[in-house]
Design an enzyme around this catalytic site. Structure first.
Site, PDB file in Angstrom:
ATOM      1  N   LYS A  43       5.565  -4.035  -4.403  1.00 37.60           N
ATOM      2  CA  LYS A  43       7.097  -4.256  -4.358  1.00 37.60           C
ATOM      3  C   LYS A  43       7.571  -4.222  -2.818  1.00 37.60           C
ATOM      4  O   LYS A  43       8.315  -5.284  -2.670  1.00 37.60           O
ATOM      5  CB  LYS A  43       7.714  -2.823  -4.860  1.00 37.60           C
ATOM      6  CG  LYS A  43       9.134  -2.947  -4.963  1.00 37.60           C
ATOM      7  CD  LYS A  43       9.744  -2.957  -6.409  1.00 37.60           C
ATOM      8  CE  LYS A  43      11.049  -3.090  -6.406  1.00 37.60           C
ATOM      9  NZ  LYS A  43      11.441  -3.976  -7.105  1.00 37.60           N
ATOM     10  N   HIS A  96      15.352 -37.612  -8.052  1.00 34.76           N
ATOM     11  CA  HIS A  96      14.634 -38.255  -6.492  1.00 34.76           C
ATOM     12  C   HIS A  96      13.265 -37.777  -6.441  1.00 34.76           C
ATOM     13  O   HIS A  96      12.381 -37.660  -5.500  1.00 34.76           O
ATOM     14  CB  HIS A  96      15.513 -37.282  -5.240  1.00 34.76           C
ATOM     15  CG  HIS A  96      16.832 -38.032  -5.453  1.00 34.76           C
ATOM     16  ND1 HIS A  96      17.412 -39.274  -5.086  1.00 34.76           N
ATOM     17  CD2 HIS A  96      18.203 -37.209  -5.528  1.00 34.76           C
ATOM     18  CE1 HIS A  96      18.591 -39.330  -5.162  1.00 34.76           C
ATOM     19  NE2 HIS A  96      18.880 -38.192  -5.505  1.00 34.76           N
ATOM     20  N   ARG A 123       3.550  -0.085  -4.914  1.00 34.57           N
ATOM     21  CA  ARG A 123       3.335  -0.688  -3.675  1.00 34.57           C
ATOM     22  C   ARG A 123       2.086  -1.459  -3.402  1.00 34.57           C
ATOM     23  O   ARG A 123       1.900  -2.222  -2.468  1.00 34.57           O
ATOM     24  CB  ARG A 123       3.572   0.502  -2.387  1.00 34.57           C
ATOM     25  CG  ARG A 123       4.969   1.045  -2.375  1.00 34.57           C
ATOM     26  CD  ARG A 123       4.976   2.029  -1.400  1.00 34.57           C
ATOM     27  NE  ARG A 123       4.822   1.598  -0.004  1.00 34.57           N
ATOM     28  CZ  ARG A 123       5.823   1.530   0.708  1.00 34.57           C
ATOM     29  NH1 ARG A 123       7.084   1.795   0.158  1.00 34.57           N
ATOM     30  NH2 ARG A 123       5.575   0.916   1.881  1.00 34.57           N
ATOM     31  N   GLU A 142      16.248 -18.240  -8.303  1.00 32.33           N
ATOM     32  CA  GLU A 142      15.920 -16.799  -8.458  1.00 32.33           C
ATOM     33  C   GLU A 142      15.285 -16.868 -10.222  1.00 32.33           C
ATOM     34  O   GLU A 142      14.290 -16.380 -10.324  1.00 32.33           O
ATOM     35  CB  GLU A 142      17.323 -16.062  -8.388  1.00 32.33           C
ATOM     36  CG  GLU A 142      16.888 -14.569  -9.160  1.00 32.33           C
ATOM     37  CD  GLU A 142      15.851 -13.648  -8.485  1.00 32.33           C
ATOM     38  OE1 GLU A 142      15.255 -14.258  -7.360  1.00 32.33           O
ATOM     39  OE2 GLU A 142      15.468 -12.736  -9.195  1.00 32.33           O
ATOM     40  N   CYS A 198       0.963  -0.973  -0.194  1.00 38.27           N
ATOM     41  CA  CYS A 198       0.109   0.008   0.084  1.00 38.27           C
ATOM     42  C   CYS A 198       0.970   1.391  -0.127  1.00 38.27           C
ATOM     43  O   CYS A 198       1.870   1.276   0.546  1.00 38.27           O
ATOM     44  CB  CYS A 198      -1.063   0.068   1.097  1.00 38.27           C
ATOM     45  SG  CYS A 198      -2.132  -1.315   1.305  1.00 38.27           S
ATOM     46  N   GLU A 257       6.668 -15.168 -11.352  1.00 38.67           N
ATOM     47  CA  GLU A 257       6.255 -13.861 -10.888  1.00 38.67           C
ATOM     48  C   GLU A 257       5.659 -12.979 -11.962  1.00 38.67           C
ATOM     49  O   GLU A 257       4.711 -12.458 -11.744  1.00 38.67           O
ATOM     50  CB  GLU A 257       7.414 -13.024 -10.150  1.00 38.67           C
ATOM     51  CG  GLU A 257       7.029 -11.728  -9.660  1.00 38.67           C
ATOM     52  CD  GLU A 257       8.460 -11.079  -9.054  1.00 38.67           C
ATOM     53  OE1 GLU A 257       9.221 -11.432  -9.138  1.00 38.67           O
ATOM     54  OE2 GLU A 257       8.340 -10.420  -8.136  1.00 38.67           O
ATOM     55  N   LYS A 266      11.578 -15.628 -10.817  1.00 40.18           N
ATOM     56  CA  LYS A 266      11.332 -14.442 -11.657  1.00 40.18           C
ATOM     57  C   LYS A 266      10.429 -14.821 -12.942  1.00 40.18           C
ATOM     58  O   LYS A 266       9.407 -14.167 -13.129  1.00 40.18           O
ATOM     59  CB  LYS A 266      12.597 -14.048 -12.511  1.00 40.18           C
ATOM     60  CG  LYS A 266      12.784 -12.542 -12.969  1.00 40.18           C
ATOM     61  CD  LYS A 266      13.523 -11.853 -11.608  1.00 40.18           C
ATOM     62  CE  LYS A 266      12.853 -11.718 -10.431  1.00 40.18           C
ATOM     63  NZ  LYS A 266      13.633 -11.174  -9.478  1.00 40.18           N
ATOM     64  N   TRP A 294      -2.819  -2.836  -1.717  1.00 41.87           N
ATOM     65  CA  TRP A 294      -2.488  -4.133  -1.888  1.00 41.87           C
ATOM     66  C   TRP A 294      -3.232  -4.762  -0.638  1.00 41.87           C
ATOM     67  O   TRP A 294      -3.179  -4.636   0.521  1.00 41.87           O
ATOM     68  CB  TRP A 294      -0.846  -4.550  -1.476  1.00 41.87           C
ATOM     69  CG  TRP A 294      -0.542  -5.737  -1.762  1.00 41.87           C
ATOM     70  CD1 TRP A 294      -0.321  -6.399  -3.088  1.00 41.87           C
ATOM     71  CD2 TRP A 294      -0.564  -6.693  -0.812  1.00 41.87           C
ATOM     72  NE1 TRP A 294      -0.224  -7.728  -2.762  1.00 41.87           N
ATOM     73  CE2 TRP A 294      -0.248  -8.000  -1.453  1.00 41.87           C
ATOM     74  CE3 TRP A 294      -0.622  -6.806   0.488  1.00 41.87           C
ATOM     75  CZ2 TRP A 294      -0.052  -9.109  -0.853  1.00 41.87           C
ATOM     76  CZ3 TRP A 294      -0.328  -8.223   1.209  1.00 41.87           C
ATOM     77  CH2 TRP A 294      -0.145  -9.051   0.469  1.00 41.87           C
ATOM     78  N   ASN A 332      -1.479   2.478   5.691  1.00 43.39           N
ATOM     79  CA  ASN A 332      -0.643   1.390   5.284  1.00 43.39           C
ATOM     80  C   ASN A 332      -0.410   0.484   6.285  1.00 43.39           C
ATOM     81  O   ASN A 332       0.597   0.986   7.339  1.00 43.39           O
ATOM     82  CB  ASN A 332       0.542   1.868   4.441  1.00 43.39           C
ATOM     83  CG  ASN A 332       1.759   0.644   4.376  1.00 43.39           C
ATOM     84  OD1 ASN A 332       1.325  -0.441   3.970  1.00 43.39           O
ATOM     85  ND2 ASN A 332       2.851   1.177   4.094  1.00 43.39           N
ATOM     86  N   GLY A 333      -0.587  -0.895   6.583  1.00 39.29           N
ATOM     87  CA  GLY A 333      -0.285  -1.740   7.518  1.00 39.29           C
ATOM     88  C   GLY A 333      -1.306  -2.519   7.798  1.00 39.29           C
ATOM     89  O   GLY A 333      -2.260  -2.792   6.935  1.00 39.29           O
TER      90      GLY A 333
HETATM   91  C1  AGP Z   1      11.186  -9.948  -6.345  1.00 41.70           C
HETATM   92  O1  AGP Z   1      11.233 -10.164  -7.795  1.00 41.70           O
HETATM   93  C2  AGP Z   1      10.210  -9.793  -5.592  1.00 41.70           C
HETATM   94  N1  AGP Z   1       9.305  -8.799  -5.976  1.00 41.70           N
HETATM   95  C3  AGP Z   1      10.359 -10.324  -4.143  1.00 41.70           C
HETATM   96  O2  AGP Z   1      10.588 -11.658  -4.030  1.00 41.70           O
HETATM   97  C4  AGP Z   1      11.232  -9.446  -3.255  1.00 41.70           C
HETATM   98  O3  AGP Z   1      12.641  -9.700  -3.617  1.00 41.70           O
HETATM   99  C5  AGP Z   1      11.009  -9.498  -1.694  1.00 41.70           C
HETATM  100  O4  AGP Z   1       9.804  -9.439  -1.343  1.00 41.70           O
HETATM  101  C6  AGP Z   1      11.930  -8.941  -0.938  1.00 41.70           C
HETATM  102  O5  AGP Z   1      11.977  -7.717  -0.967  1.00 41.70           O
HETATM  103  P1  AGP Z   1      13.377  -6.685  -0.377  1.00 41.70           P
HETATM  104  O6  AGP Z   1      14.391  -7.118  -0.852  1.00 41.70           O
HETATM  105  O7  AGP Z   1      12.595  -5.632  -0.604  1.00 41.70           O
HETATM  106  O8  AGP Z   1      13.241  -7.074   1.087  1.00 41.70           O
END
Ligand code: AGP
Length: 601
Positions: free
Chosen positions: A596, A496, A27, A473, A2, A480, A477, A72, A96-97
């Site tokens: 984010k 396995h 956000r 990773e 948010c 996501e 990606k 969000w 926000n929270g």
């Molecule tokens: C990565 O592409 C993500 N959007 C997410 O996993 C992100 O890396 C994670 O939320 C951690 O965020 P930060 O690095 O701001 O702590």
């Protein structure tokens, strides 16, 4: 998660808040809303969906004081009615929270006559403040005449009184009818205030104020602010006025310029060489006693999501260079497992935003258990920097795309340099990285592979050691930004269990940047091929590329040694995810359901 923005000044608040919300949209983008006071009444427009949907209705909002929100969703699905701002009586709130005790507070407010229309916890905050405001409830005012609810400070006092009952996290901006200004409170969710040429601002983070405020102050937990067209007044947790030093706003509005690119994701991938270069230059200016952790007998790397994958690489670097006892854990797991730490333990918390709730809380826990904490972050004034004993800067610049790209490259090199420094080794070889990275980003041809992935029912990423960390990773990606199912696995684990997933509709991407382990991963790739699965290989090993020519899609990258080549491979995987998302018509900058900065649990 948010984003909230507030403005009080000579300009049209609706326009100022709208433009701040657009810059904060990463956000959260489930719904958006703005409230503006016309001097008598507070008018609200809000809508499920993206911030831009408010544009056509901004002409309904006239006045110089306003607050806004981009959501969000946590409590209650994305909808018009659950969108912020939330109003209760004369009071209007953006939040926000998470209000953890909202159910209990809602029951007691309902019993006292409050009515609720949304499913949100935030509406309970509005009702609580409204109840305190209507009572003229002022526990902290010695002068009875100041308890008049029409006096400006009454709103702040009502907010303060209510906040004593809140459990959870909040960054709050609160307006009330009859008062030309808004009150701000913060606990565990970030909020900054800043003065611009044309008025006074408040927002969740610095990028929202890039271009409008050259200097900002980040409120600390328990602090309050009152913002009016005449200025910003700051208060401590007892509502005593305080003076605070403002610092330059490091965010640049250029970060929001797509510079001819279609999306922030590809723009930011292309900025990786600069991110690496700047992170290398900034390493010398790391703050705090980094070398103090040399005496540690155990190192625990923590992070979430991409930052966790960087943490895994940090563990590999430190283990190899310093032969130290190292671990890497998800911050959200670590904080709830009753960890064994001693004053000789060191925790290295990796976080782009510096605000991720799990990482910040895990770091705080580590400190209370006596460990030393080093933060590796792209956000120099974030919460994690206040917790840490030392900060290793990542200088990737503002990252707008929800998917982390250039910040991951920056994290990898920051962790590489940190590990080398703790091992007492130099790292001049890193100077070759930015150029090599630039060339790989330009030349790596992932188009055919992206076509293959876009048609796949599942895309799997496999590797060993550092290549396994990369596989995780690469898979995150891809999932996501494309929503294609898949996973990252150690290449040796395939047989396995995971091999059962393979059929002709799946793609398995093998990452092979470590020559010593190349033949082992190649064997696993053969096992996939012989079961009819499609295979792709990202490698710096010429022999491997030749061995799979005509049988697998191969992407060749230069060999910078087994610890820096992964940084090159990472950008190939990022480009692959980006291209696949574009083919599928996804929005890689704002993937569904995500945001984010994950500032809630
Ligand atoms: C990565 O592409 C993500 N959007 C997410 O996993 C992100 O890396 C994670 O939320 C951690 O965020 P930060 O690095 O701001 O702590």
């Amino acid at each position: 998660m948010c984003g909230i923005v507030g403005y009080a000044g000579k300009g049209e608040a609706a326009l100022k808040v709208f433009s701040g919300l657009e810059q904060l949209e990463y956000r959260g983008y489930d719904s958006a809303g703005i409230a503006v006071s016309d001097g008598h009444k507070i008018n609200i427009v809000k809508k499920c969906g993206r911030v831009r949907l408010l544009k056509a209705r901004l002409n309904q909002l006239t006045g110089g004081v306003g607050i806004g929100h981009t959501r969000w969703a946590t409590h209650g699905k994305p909808s018009d009615v659950n969108a912020h701002p939330h109003a209760s009586g004369a009071v209007v709130v953006v939040h926000n929270g998470i209000l953890e005790n909202y159910s209990e507070l809602k029951n007691s407010l309902s019993a006292a006559g409050a009515r609720f229309v949304s499913e949100t916890d935030s509406e309970v905050i509005a009702a609580s403040i409204n109840a305190a405001y209507s009572r003229g409830n002022c526990n902290f005012c010695a002068e009875p005449n100041l308890c008049d609810p029409s006096a400006p400070h009454a709103l702040l006092r009502a907010l303060h009184t209510s906040a004593q009952t809140f459990k959870g996290s909040y960054a709050l901006m609160v307006m009330c009818e009859g008062f030309e200004g808004f009150a701000v409170a913060r606990f565990k969710s970030p909020v900054i205030v800043g003065a611009g040429d044309d008025g006074f601002y408040c927002a969740s983070d610095e990028p929202a104020l890039a271009g409008s405020c050259s200097s900002v102050y980040a409120l600390q937990d328990g602090e309050y602010a009152l913002i009016t067209p005449s200025g910003i007044r700051l208060y401590d947790c007892d509502l005593s006025p305080v003076e605070r030093k403002f610092s330059p706003n490091r965010a640049r509005s250029a970060a929001f310029d797509l510079c001819g690119n279609d999306r922030y994701m590809i723009k930011e991938i292309c900025e990786s060489p600069a991110a690496v270069k700047n992170t290398v230059s900034a390493f010398a200016s790391a703050e705090g006693d980094i070398d103090g952790i040399r005496r540690a007998d155990r190192f625990i790397f923590l992070g979430c999501g991409t930052a966790y994958h960087a943490a895994l690489m940090g563990k590999i670097y430190l283990e190899r260079f310093a032969r130290a006892t190292t671990e890497a854990e998800y911050a959200g797991e670590f904080r709830y497992k009753d960890p064994v730490l001693t004053p000789r333990s060191a925790v290295i918390a990796v976080t782009q935003s510096g605000e991720t709730a799990d990482t910040v809380e895990a770091a705080k826990l580590a400190k209370t258990l006596g460990a030393r904490v080093i933060a590796v972050t792209n956000s120099p004034r974030s919460e994690i920097t206040r917790v840490a004993d030392a900060v290793v800067p990542v200088e990737a610049g503002t990252e707008i795309c929800v998917a982390a790209t250039k910040s991951y490259s920056g994290q990898l090199v920051a962790l590489y340099m940190l590990a080398k420094r703790l091992a007492g080794e130099s790292f001049s070889e890193i100077c070759a990285l930015p150029d090599a990275l630039g060339k790989v980003i330009k030349s790596a041809d992932i188009c055919a592979l992206a076509d293959m992935c876009a048609r796949a029912s599942g895309v799997y990423f496999l590797g060993r050691n550092a290549d396994y960390a990369l596989a995780l990773e690469g898979s995150l990606k891809m999932r996501e930004v494309t929503y294609i199912a898949g996973g990252g696995y150690p290449a040796g684990e395939l047989k396995h269990g995971t091999l059962a997933l393979i059929d002709e509709n799946t793609v398995s991407v093998f990452i092979i940047t470590d020559g010593e382990l190349a033949s082992k991963s190649a064997t696993a790739a053969e096992q996939v091929l012989s079961r009819g699965g499609k295979v792709a290989i990202v490698t710096c090993c010429k022999g491997i590329a030749a061995a799979f020519a005509g049988r697998a899609e191969t992407v060749e990258i230069p060999d910078l040694g087994k610890y820096l080549t992964p940084v090159l491979a990472a950008t190939v995987l990022q480009k692959l995810a980006y291209r696949t998302a574009v083919i599928l018509g996804r929005d890689p900058d704002k993937p569904r359901h995500l945001a984010k900065s994950v500032t809630v649990e």
